[in-house]
Design a protein around this motif. Structure first.
Motif, PDB file in Angstrom:
ATOM      1  N   LEU A  96      14.585  46.086  -4.579  1.00  0.00           N
ATOM      2  CA  LEU A  96      13.555  47.432  -3.363  1.00  0.00           C
ATOM      3  C   LEU A  96      14.261  46.336  -2.450  1.00  0.00           C
ATOM      4  O   LEU A  96      14.542  46.983  -0.885  1.00  0.00           O
ATOM      5  CB  LEU A  96      12.870  46.337  -3.676  1.00  0.00           C
ATOM      6  CG  LEU A  96      11.910  47.303  -4.668  1.00  0.00           C
ATOM      7  CD1 LEU A  96      10.329  46.352  -5.144  1.00  0.00           C
ATOM      8  CD2 LEU A  96      11.504  48.481  -4.047  1.00  0.00           C
ATOM      9  N   THR A 150       8.173  48.933   0.226  1.00  0.00           N
ATOM     10  CA  THR A 150       8.681  48.172  -0.819  1.00  0.00           C
ATOM     11  C   THR A 150       8.220  46.615  -0.809  1.00  0.00           C
ATOM     12  O   THR A 150       8.138  46.564  -1.843  1.00  0.00           O
ATOM     13  CB  THR A 150      10.055  47.905   0.002  1.00  0.00           C
ATOM     14  OG1 THR A 150      10.146  47.771   0.807  1.00  0.00           O
ATOM     15  CG2 THR A 150      11.022  49.566  -0.031  1.00  0.00           C
ATOM     16  N   GLU A 200       6.552  45.064  -4.231  1.00  0.00           N
ATOM     17  CA  GLU A 200       7.353  43.814  -4.465  1.00  0.00           C
ATOM     18  C   GLU A 200       6.740  42.893  -4.733  1.00  0.00           C
ATOM     19  O   GLU A 200       6.485  42.525  -6.459  1.00  0.00           O
ATOM     20  CB  GLU A 200       8.721  43.535  -3.474  1.00  0.00           C
ATOM     21  CG  GLU A 200       8.699  42.112  -4.142  1.00  0.00           C
ATOM     22  CD  GLU A 200       9.555  41.079  -3.434  1.00  0.00           C
ATOM     23  OE1 GLU A 200      10.077  40.318  -2.942  1.00  0.00           O
ATOM     24  OE2 GLU A 200      10.013  41.854  -1.969  1.00  0.00           O
ATOM     25  N   VAL A 214      13.315  44.140  -7.975  1.00  0.00           N
ATOM     26  CA  VAL A 214      12.908  43.052  -6.709  1.00  0.00           C
ATOM     27  C   VAL A 214      14.723  43.632  -5.884  1.00  0.00           C
ATOM     28  O   VAL A 214      14.770  43.922  -4.821  1.00  0.00           O
ATOM     29  CB  VAL A 214      12.717  42.055  -6.889  1.00  0.00           C
ATOM     30  CG1 VAL A 214      13.102  41.258  -4.801  1.00  0.00           C
ATOM     31  CG2 VAL A 214      11.171  41.705  -6.841  1.00  0.00           C
TER      32      VAL A 214
END
Length: 202
Positions: free
Chosen positions: A176, A19, A23, A173
């Motif tokens: 995530l 992640t 990101e 985001v």
């Protein structure tokens, strides 16, 4: 730059999570879109609006004719929403009058129009616009006015596109981060009961 350095920093970091890399790439893509795509959207919207409004302004100039009207007397009834001269927002400074003017075909016309108060006495003359049939018409749009409207549309499109890109980035985001917490919760639930015990692999 932070997005680029973030991607480079996470390339070989042993603590890197999947992640984290996603990101960083999302931030990089957002920066590219904000730098290239968003201005392109604004420019395209502004250019197309300007072309459309400029064409409308040319059409209006072709279909309307400027002439001179002469005040006959004060009007007993208000004029229509069309103004012979001046700009919008001047209603307290205007007055309805009965005026006479010449139509594009050369015939004399008489009607009720509005003009500035200082040009409302019998015998006064003032400029006005008519359509092809000789009826009072609003002044045609000017090229500068069309360009100003197109600029506003372009800026608005740019702002909306930027908001969309940033909102999309934040949503990704946020998702995530939620996945990170879910993964952490699962890992903690698995290791929690034996945490700190000898031989538990901790």
């Amino acid at each position: 730059m932070r997005a680029v350095t973030g991607i480079w920093r996470w390339r070989h970091n042993p603590l890197r999570r999947r992640t984290d890399l996603i990101e960083a790439w999302v931030a990089f893509v957002a920066v590219v879109l904000l730098a290239l795509a968003v201005p392109a959207v604004g420019w395209t919207a502004g250019a197309r609006t300007d072309a459309s409004l400029q064409q409308a302004a040319r059409t209006q100039h072709e279909q309307r004719q400027r002439t001179t009207a002469r005040v006959v007397r004060a009007a007993d009834t208000p004029a229509s929403g069309l103004h012979s001269s001046g700009s919008e927002g001047e209603e307290p400074l205007r007055r309805a009058v009965v005026a006479r003017w010449t139509a594009p075909d050369g015939t004399s016309r008489t009607g009720t129009v509005s003009t500035r108060r200082e040009l409302a006495d019998p015998g006064d003359t003032f400029p006005m616009w008519t359509d092809r049939g000789g009826r009072p018409a609003t002044p045609p749009m000017q090229s500068g006015t069309a360009r100003a409207h197109a600029l506003v549309v372009g800026l608005l499109a740019t702002a909306l596109a930027a908001v969309f890109v940033e909102a999309s980035r934040r949503l990704v985001v946020r998702r995530l981060v939620q996945r990170r917490y879910e993964h952490l919760d699962r890992a903690w639930a698995k290791a929690g009961p034996d945490w700190g015990r000898t031989g538990a692999g901790s």
